[in-house]
Design a protein around this motif. Structure first.
Motif, PDB file in Angstrom:
ATOM      1  N   GLN A  22       0.828  -1.058   0.134  1.00  0.00           N
ATOM      2  CA  GLN A  22      -0.095   0.078  -0.058  1.00  0.00           C
ATOM      3  C   GLN A  22       0.855   1.321  -0.062  1.00  0.00           C
ATOM      4  N   ASP A  23       1.873   1.089   0.801  1.00  0.00           N
ATOM      5  CA  ASP A  23       2.836   2.232   0.839  1.00  0.00           C
ATOM      6  C   ASP A  23       3.461   2.450  -0.658  1.00  0.00           C
ATOM      7  N   TYR A  25       2.156   1.663  -3.415  1.00  0.00           N
ATOM      8  CA  TYR A  25       0.999   2.434  -4.267  1.00  0.00           C
ATOM      9  C   TYR A  25       0.730   3.771  -3.977  1.00  0.00           C
ATOM     10  N   TYR A  26       0.763   4.055  -2.630  1.00  0.00           N
ATOM     11  CA  TYR A  26       0.535   5.609  -2.572  1.00  0.00           C
ATOM     12  C   TYR A  26       1.467   6.581  -2.883  1.00  0.00           C
ATOM     13  N   LEU A  29       1.131   7.158  -6.555  1.00  0.00           N
ATOM     14  CA  LEU A  29      -0.156   7.881  -6.634  1.00  0.00           C
ATOM     15  C   LEU A  29       0.464   9.333  -6.163  1.00  0.00           C
ATOM     16  N   ASP A  30       1.333   9.572  -5.208  1.00  0.00           N
ATOM     17  CA  ASP A  30       1.676  10.783  -4.845  1.00  0.00           C
ATOM     18  C   ASP A  30       2.547  11.487  -5.934  1.00  0.00           C
ATOM     19  N   TRP A  66      -6.360   5.809  -1.472  1.00  0.00           N
ATOM     20  CA  TRP A  66      -5.470   7.029  -1.442  1.00  0.00           C
ATOM     21  C   TRP A  66      -6.248   8.174  -1.369  1.00  0.00           C
ATOM     22  N   SER A  69      -7.465   8.867   1.772  1.00  0.00           N
ATOM     23  CA  SER A  69      -6.631   9.296   2.961  1.00  0.00           C
ATOM     24  C   SER A  69      -6.031  10.654   2.895  1.00  0.00           C
ATOM     25  N   HIS A  70      -6.218  11.328   1.708  1.00  0.00           N
ATOM     26  CA  HIS A  70      -5.847  12.655   1.462  1.00  0.00           C
ATOM     27  C   HIS A  70      -7.153  13.574   1.945  1.00  0.00           C
TER      28      HIS A  70
END
Length: 76
Positions: A22-23, A25-26, A29-30, A66, A69-70
């Motif tokens: 997940q980290d 992937y995130y 995406l960031d 994601w 989370s933002h």
């Protein structure tokens, strides 16, 4: 009154494979968001290309997580 700081709270890491994925992937995406090259609502297809282990449903699920989370982060 108490003021909230914009510090990220570090939770103890178990080193779980899912959390590490997940980290990754995130972080991807960031970087995609920071590039400004695409509309993030269409980012699932980029996730699928970059991470072949993700099917379409999984990529959409990661993207939604994601985004959530933002939006929960407030102004920080």
């Amino acid at each position: 009154g108490r003021t909230m700081s914009c510090r990220t709270i570090s939770l103890p890491r178990e080193g779980t494979e899912e959390k590490m994925k997940q980290d990754t992937y995130y972080a991807y995406l960031d970087g995609l968001r920071d590039s400004g090259l695409i509309n993030m609502f269409g980012a699932a297809k980029y996730l699928e290309r970059e991470f072949p282990e993700l099917g379409h449903r999984e990529a959409v699920s990661v993207l939604h997580g994601w985004m959530e989370s933002h939006t929960q982060g407030g102004v920080c």
